[in-house]
Scaffold this motif. Structure first.
Motif, PDB file in Angstrom:
ATOM      1  N   SER A 157       0.429  -1.058  -0.374  1.00 18.49           N
ATOM      2  CA  SER A 157       0.133   0.122   0.134  1.00 18.49           C
ATOM      3  C   SER A 157       0.647   1.460   0.301  1.00 18.49           C
ATOM      4  O   SER A 157       1.210   2.083   1.063  1.00 18.49           O
ATOM      5  CB  SER A 157      -1.097   0.042   1.131  1.00 18.49           C
ATOM      6  OG  SER A 157      -1.775  -1.889   0.724  1.00 18.49           O
ATOM      7  N   TYR A 158       1.475   1.439  -1.520  1.00 15.91           N
ATOM      8  CA  TYR A 158       2.539   3.195  -1.695  1.00 15.91           C
ATOM      9  C   TYR A 158       2.125   2.695  -2.921  1.00 15.91           C
ATOM     10  O   TYR A 158       1.326   2.361  -3.653  1.00 15.91           O
ATOM     11  CB  TYR A 158       3.731   2.115  -0.962  1.00 15.91           C
ATOM     12  CG  TYR A 158       4.298   1.666   0.358  1.00 15.91           C
ATOM     13  CD1 TYR A 158       4.178   2.166   1.858  1.00 15.91           C
ATOM     14  CD2 TYR A 158       3.943   0.681   0.189  1.00 15.91           C
ATOM     15  CE1 TYR A 158       4.614   2.120   2.394  1.00 15.91           C
ATOM     16  CE2 TYR A 158       4.123   0.038   1.648  1.00 15.91           C
ATOM     17  CZ  TYR A 158       4.315   0.920   2.967  1.00 15.91           C
ATOM     18  OH  TYR A 158       4.663   0.237   4.447  1.00 15.91           O
ATOM     19  N   PRO A 159       2.483   4.100  -3.029  1.00 16.18           N
ATOM     20  CA  PRO A 159       1.814   4.439  -4.230  1.00 16.18           C
ATOM     21  C   PRO A 159       2.866   3.636  -5.751  1.00 16.18           C
ATOM     22  O   PRO A 159       3.862   3.381  -5.275  1.00 16.18           O
ATOM     23  CB  PRO A 159       2.290   6.056  -4.661  1.00 16.18           C
ATOM     24  CG  PRO A 159       3.051   6.684  -3.568  1.00 16.18           C
ATOM     25  CD  PRO A 159       2.907   5.656  -2.409  1.00 16.18           C
ATOM     26  N   THR A 174       5.551   6.306   1.526  1.00 14.93           N
ATOM     27  CA  THR A 174       4.933   6.772   2.107  1.00 14.93           C
ATOM     28  C   THR A 174       5.026   6.497   3.324  1.00 14.93           C
ATOM     29  O   THR A 174       5.524   5.443   3.836  1.00 14.93           O
ATOM     30  CB  THR A 174       3.747   7.199   1.491  1.00 14.93           C
ATOM     31  OG1 THR A 174       2.731   5.937   1.819  1.00 14.93           O
ATOM     32  CG2 THR A 174       3.707   7.805   0.118  1.00 14.93           C
ATOM     33  N   LYS A 175       3.663   6.424   4.785  1.00 12.40           N
ATOM     34  CA  LYS A 175       3.929   6.672   6.045  1.00 12.40           C
ATOM     35  C   LYS A 175       5.629   6.105   6.838  1.00 12.40           C
ATOM     36  O   LYS A 175       5.280   5.153   7.565  1.00 12.40           O
ATOM     37  CB  LYS A 175       2.908   5.311   6.019  1.00 12.40           C
ATOM     38  CG  LYS A 175       2.058   5.306   4.919  1.00 12.40           C
ATOM     39  CD  LYS A 175       0.514   4.400   5.304  1.00 12.40           C
ATOM     40  CE  LYS A 175       1.185   3.643   3.767  1.00 12.40           C
ATOM     41  NZ  LYS A 175       0.360   2.504   4.141  1.00 12.40           N
ATOM     42  N   ASN A 209      -3.563  -2.433  -4.181  1.00 11.16           N
ATOM     43  CA  ASN A 209      -3.224  -1.613  -2.989  1.00 11.16           C
ATOM     44  C   ASN A 209      -4.591  -1.867  -1.586  1.00 11.16           C
ATOM     45  O   ASN A 209      -5.105  -2.516  -2.572  1.00 11.16           O
ATOM     46  CB  ASN A 209      -3.545   0.274  -3.503  1.00 11.16           C
ATOM     47  CG  ASN A 209      -3.191   0.673  -2.803  1.00 11.16           C
ATOM     48  OD1 ASN A 209      -4.186   1.766  -2.145  1.00 11.16           O
ATOM     49  ND2 ASN A 209      -2.405   1.727  -2.638  1.00 11.16           N
ATOM     50  N   ASP A 210      -4.153  -1.859  -0.649  1.00 11.29           N
ATOM     51  CA  ASP A 210      -4.705  -1.340   0.402  1.00 11.29           C
ATOM     52  C   ASP A 210      -5.415  -1.009   0.052  1.00 11.29           C
ATOM     53  O   ASP A 210      -7.738  -1.374   0.178  1.00 11.29           O
ATOM     54  CB  ASP A 210      -4.632  -1.607   2.107  1.00 11.29           C
ATOM     55  CG  ASP A 210      -4.583   0.242   1.802  1.00 11.29           C
ATOM     56  OD1 ASP A 210      -3.965   0.959   0.730  1.00 11.29           O
ATOM     57  OD2 ASP A 210      -3.409   0.662   2.857  1.00 11.29           O
ATOM     58  N   THR A 211      -6.564   0.066  -0.304  1.00  4.27           N
ATOM     59  CA  THR A 211      -7.583   1.257  -1.004  1.00  4.27           C
ATOM     60  C   THR A 211      -8.247   0.364  -1.938  1.00  4.27           C
ATOM     61  O   THR A 211      -9.310  -0.244  -1.886  1.00  4.27           O
ATOM     62  CB  THR A 211      -7.506   2.720  -1.178  1.00  4.27           C
ATOM     63  OG1 THR A 211      -6.669   2.008  -2.573  1.00  4.27           O
ATOM     64  CG2 THR A 211      -7.051   3.157  -0.706  1.00  4.27           C
ATOM     65  N   ILE A 230      -9.360   3.892   3.086  1.00  7.08           N
ATOM     66  CA  ILE A 230      -8.649   3.632   4.471  1.00  7.08           C
ATOM     67  C   ILE A 230      -8.106   5.192   4.887  1.00  7.08           C
ATOM     68  O   ILE A 230      -7.829   6.028   4.506  1.00  7.08           O
ATOM     69  CB  ILE A 230      -7.109   3.249   3.853  1.00  7.08           C
ATOM     70  CG1 ILE A 230      -6.646   1.422   2.734  1.00  7.08           C
ATOM     71  CG2 ILE A 230      -6.611   2.542   5.153  1.00  7.08           C
ATOM     72  CD1 ILE A 230      -7.578   0.435   3.549  1.00  7.08           C
ATOM     73  N   GLY A 234      -1.642   6.230   7.166  1.00  6.90           N
ATOM     74  CA  GLY A 234      -2.627   6.592   5.733  1.00  6.90           C
ATOM     75  C   GLY A 234      -3.906   7.058   5.795  1.00  6.90           C
ATOM     76  O   GLY A 234      -4.804   6.459   6.022  1.00  6.90           O
ATOM     77  N   CYS A 235      -3.761   8.151   4.896  1.00  7.13           N
ATOM     78  CA  CYS A 235      -5.016   8.024   4.484  1.00  7.13           C
ATOM     79  C   CYS A 235      -5.245   7.816   2.710  1.00  7.13           C
ATOM     80  O   CYS A 235      -4.742   8.304   2.028  1.00  7.13           O
ATOM     81  CB  CYS A 235      -5.614   9.242   5.068  1.00  7.13           C
ATOM     82  SG  CYS A 235      -7.574  10.045   4.019  1.00  7.13           S
ATOM     83  N   ASN A 236      -6.159   7.138   1.992  1.00  8.90           N
ATOM     84  CA  ASN A 236      -6.104   7.194   0.630  1.00  8.90           C
ATOM     85  C   ASN A 236      -7.266   6.366   0.034  1.00  8.90           C
ATOM     86  O   ASN A 236      -7.870   5.973   1.046  1.00  8.90           O
ATOM     87  CB  ASN A 236      -5.635   6.169   0.182  1.00  8.90           C
ATOM     88  CG  ASN A 236      -5.098   5.804  -1.498  1.00  8.90           C
ATOM     89  OD1 ASN A 236      -5.732   7.109  -1.796  1.00  8.90           O
ATOM     90  ND2 ASN A 236      -4.132   5.020  -1.885  1.00  8.90           N
ATOM     91  N   GLU A 265      -4.385   7.063  -4.348  1.00  7.40           N
ATOM     92  CA  GLU A 265      -3.079   8.179  -3.969  1.00  7.40           C
ATOM     93  C   GLU A 265      -3.036   9.597  -3.654  1.00  7.40           C
ATOM     94  O   GLU A 265      -2.437  10.544  -3.548  1.00  7.40           O
ATOM     95  CB  GLU A 265      -2.028   8.557  -4.503  1.00  7.40           C
ATOM     96  CG  GLU A 265      -1.600   6.770  -4.823  1.00  7.40           C
ATOM     97  CD  GLU A 265      -1.023   6.286  -3.634  1.00  7.40           C
ATOM     98  OE1 GLU A 265      -0.456   6.854  -2.581  1.00  7.40           O
ATOM     99  OE2 GLU A 265      -1.126   4.828  -3.487  1.00  7.40           O
ATOM    100  N   GLN A 295       2.479  13.718   0.352  1.00  5.37           N
ATOM    101  CA  GLN A 295       1.929  13.953   1.553  1.00  5.37           C
ATOM    102  C   GLN A 295       1.301  14.756   1.938  1.00  5.37           C
ATOM    103  O   GLN A 295       1.114  14.534   3.461  1.00  5.37           O
ATOM    104  CB  GLN A 295       1.982  12.054   2.109  1.00  5.37           C
ATOM    105  CG  GLN A 295       2.616  10.932   1.220  1.00  5.37           C
ATOM    106  CD  GLN A 295       1.460  10.603   0.377  1.00  5.37           C
ATOM    107  OE1 GLN A 295       1.814  10.958  -0.693  1.00  5.37           O
ATOM    108  NE2 GLN A 295       0.770   9.669   1.083  1.00  5.37           N
ATOM    109  N   GLU A 298      -2.002  13.877   3.770  1.00  9.33           N
ATOM    110  CA  GLU A 298      -1.825  13.009   4.513  1.00  9.33           C
ATOM    111  C   GLU A 298      -1.605  13.474   6.187  1.00  9.33           C
ATOM    112  O   GLU A 298      -2.439  12.846   7.370  1.00  9.33           O
ATOM    113  CB  GLU A 298      -1.189  11.247   3.664  1.00  9.33           C
ATOM    114  CG  GLU A 298      -1.592  10.053   4.691  1.00  9.33           C
ATOM    115  CD  GLU A 298      -0.943   9.065   3.922  1.00  9.33           C
ATOM    116  OE1 GLU A 298      -1.742   8.711   3.491  1.00  9.33           O
ATOM    117  OE2 GLU A 298       0.034   9.292   3.509  1.00  9.33           O
TER     118      GLU A 298
HETATM  119  C1  GLC Z   1      -0.951   5.953   2.065  1.00  8.26           C
HETATM  120  C2  GLC Z   1       0.087   5.317   0.706  1.00  8.26           C
HETATM  121  C3  GLC Z   1      -1.748   4.657   0.130  1.00  8.26           C
HETATM  122  C4  GLC Z   1      -2.259   3.697   1.639  1.00  8.26           C
HETATM  123  C5  GLC Z   1      -2.696   4.963   2.721  1.00  8.26           C
HETATM  124  C6  GLC Z   1      -3.564   3.675   3.137  1.00  8.26           C
HETATM  125  O1  GLC Z   1      -0.830   7.340   1.515  1.00  8.26           O
HETATM  126  O2  GLC Z   1       0.310   6.285  -0.070  1.00  8.26           O
HETATM  127  O3  GLC Z   1      -0.935   3.709  -0.813  1.00  8.26           O
HETATM  128  O4  GLC Z   1      -3.660   2.981   0.347  1.00  8.26           O
HETATM  129  O5  GLC Z   1      -1.505   4.877   2.720  1.00  8.26           O
HETATM  130  O6  GLC Z   1      -2.531   3.028   3.901  1.00  8.26           O
END
Ligand code: GLC
Length: 471
Positions: A157-159, A174-175, A209-211, A230, A234-236, A265, A295, A298
């Motif tokens: 869960s990253y871009p 991120t995060k 990605n988690d979203t 999510i 993080g927030c996305n 993202e 971010q 976020e």
């Molecule tokens: C960060 C990540 C993104 C993920 C989110 C929630 O924003 O870049 O990919 O969905 O956190 O975990």
């Protein structure tokens, strides 16, 4: 009174006995954190433009990543998949069996706490750790099938930039992650190399990605789900788009009405600082983060940062107007020493005016060696409310922006993430803000609602793998 608006609409009530200079400074800070309906609508309008730009080839703060998850589940998906979710604190490995029964599944799982230091260690350490835990899981659950490799869906869960579902180049960490040698590389190839070196009998079939996992898993149970979101470390959010509305993939010549899930993202919203009302504490959070300048949204909203913002406010009050006079703040001065759950607890604890705030007292005493008076505890509670209210209201802007852009008048948002469950009054505050932004009539029920999501990185990832193997 609308409980979701509290400090925003009814002002602050200080307990007696707080020095004037403290009340004056807290009031000033409350003002800084206030985002009224008009501001929320302006932020959302800018957000909509950025979402649109991200789908085109134009520069945008929001990357709107094409995920190549192109279908909603029907409920009749079948198969056995391993899933691996690399979260901020845990690694979760699951064996998911999608059964013949409509919507049916069986799941077995193990969670491993990520070792300290892994987040800022080397790429080899990261991939070796994941590959070893998957090997342990296969062994412990007798899943090793010799030469036949089990299909695995990897929730990362990253871009990432993807040109197909089983591939993804990390754009940036991120995060709070900062591991050298991964940005700019295909994470599937790196993890598969670690599997091969150890002869682990799996092959990666989907990178998720988690979203997106949340969107698909939630839609599996509820066809009214239009957004997977999510709100945790993080927030996305992710949503389903029509390929014809994604100019940047025009070269693929896909049918215009074909679906494709977009991982927005949008944690990176407003990196160019045009819309969000950042205050001195936001600037400080950014400055001390591993990736300053990134971010932006976020960092004002998500769980990883809410505690840090509150910590900075407390220290500021101490240093400028003598709040918590005489206390030793050495422990509180440590970067990131306050978790968001702690801020939320403070607020919850003080929500009942008769409360003696024993939980907040215990947290401050045990974690930071601070022994505040009851009046000071009440101010801590107010600060929790100020910081958490802004987070919830700004969170609503991202969701409202997707609704506006998509012309979505009605539907449900599946939200997952530890902070969504834990942050006091978060859901009602976000819902009230959404109502203000989308300007629903007073006599109308909420048209877009937040619901607890289904398991995105387990069931959702397995479904995405199953759907993509259908071709
Ligand atoms: C960060 C990540 C993104 C993920 C989110 C929630 O924003 O870049 O990919 O969905 O956190 O975990």
């Amino acid at each position: 009174m609308n409980e979701a608006q509290d400090v925003q609409s009814v002002g602050i009530h200080f307990p007696p006995g707080i020095p004037d200079k403290v009340t004056a400074e807290v009031s000033r800070i409350a003002q800084m954190f206030m985002v009224d309906g008009e501001s929320l609508r302006k932020i959302t309008d800018h957000f909509v433009k950025e979402l649109e730009r991200g789908l085109s080839d134009q520069d945008s703060d929001i990357s709107m990543n094409v995920t190549w998850a192109t279908k909603y589940p029907t409920g009749y998906e079948t198969g056995q998949y391993l899933t691996v979710d690399m979260g901020g604190t845990n690694l979760r490995v699951c064996n998911v069996v999608l059964t013949d029964e409509k919507g049916g599944y069986e799941i077995t799982q193990s969670k491993f706490k990520l070792p300290k230091g892994l987040k800022t260690g080397t790429a080899d350490e990261l991939w070796a750790y994941i590959a070893d835990r998957v090997a342990d899981f296969l062994r412990d659950h007798n899943l090793d099938q010799g030469d036949e490799k089990l299909p695995l869906a990897f929730t990362f869960s990253y871009p990432i930039t993807q040109d197909k579902i089983r591939h993804g180049v990390l754009q940036r960490w991120t995060k709070g992650f900062d591991i050298e040698g991964v940005e700019g590389h295909d994470v599937v190839a790196q993890l598969e190399a670690a599997f091969e070196e150890r002869d682990v009998g799996v092959r990666i079939v989907a990178l998720v990605n988690d979203t997106t996992g949340t969107l698909i898993a939630s839609a599996y149970k509820d066809p009214e789900i239009k957004i997977g979101s999510i709100f945790g470390t993080g927030c996305n959010s992710a949503y389903m788009e029509k390929c014809g509305r994604v100019p940047k993939i025009a070269d693929y010549k896909l049918p215009g009405d074909q679906n494709v899930a977009i991982n927005t993202e949008y944690g990176a919203f407003d990196n160019s600082h045009k819309a969000l009302p950042r205050c001195q504490f936001d600037l400080e959070v950014d400055r001390t983060s591993p990736r300053p300048g990134q971010q932006t949204y976020e960092k004002m909203v998500a769980g990883l940062y809410v505690g840090e913002i509150a910590r900075l406010v407390l220290i500021h009050l101490h240093d400028t107007v003598g709040f918590l006079e005489g206390a030793d703040l050495t422990r509180l001065r440590r970067l990131n020493s306050m978790e968001s759950s702690c801020v939320s607890k403070m607020e919850e604890d003080g929500a009942d005016t008769g409360s003696v705030m024993s939980e907040t007292k215990a947290i401050l005493s045990e974690q930071f060696g601070i022994e505040p008076t009851l009046q000071e505890l009440r101010v801590c509670c107010l600060l929790g409310e100020i910081v958490c209210t802004r987070a919830a209201r700004l969170y609503a802007c991202g969701i409202a922006a997707i609704c506006k852009k998509e012309g979505l008048k009605k539907g449900r948002v599946g939200v997952d993430g530890s902070t969504f469950e834990k942050l006091f009054r978060f859901k009602s505050r976000a819902a009230a803000a959404l109502r203000e932004i989308l300007e629903w009539p007073d006599d109308e029920e909420d048209l877009v609602t937040f619901v607890q999501a289904e398991d995105g990185s387990g069931i959702g990832a397995a479904l995405i793998a199953a759907l993509s193997s259908e071709g």
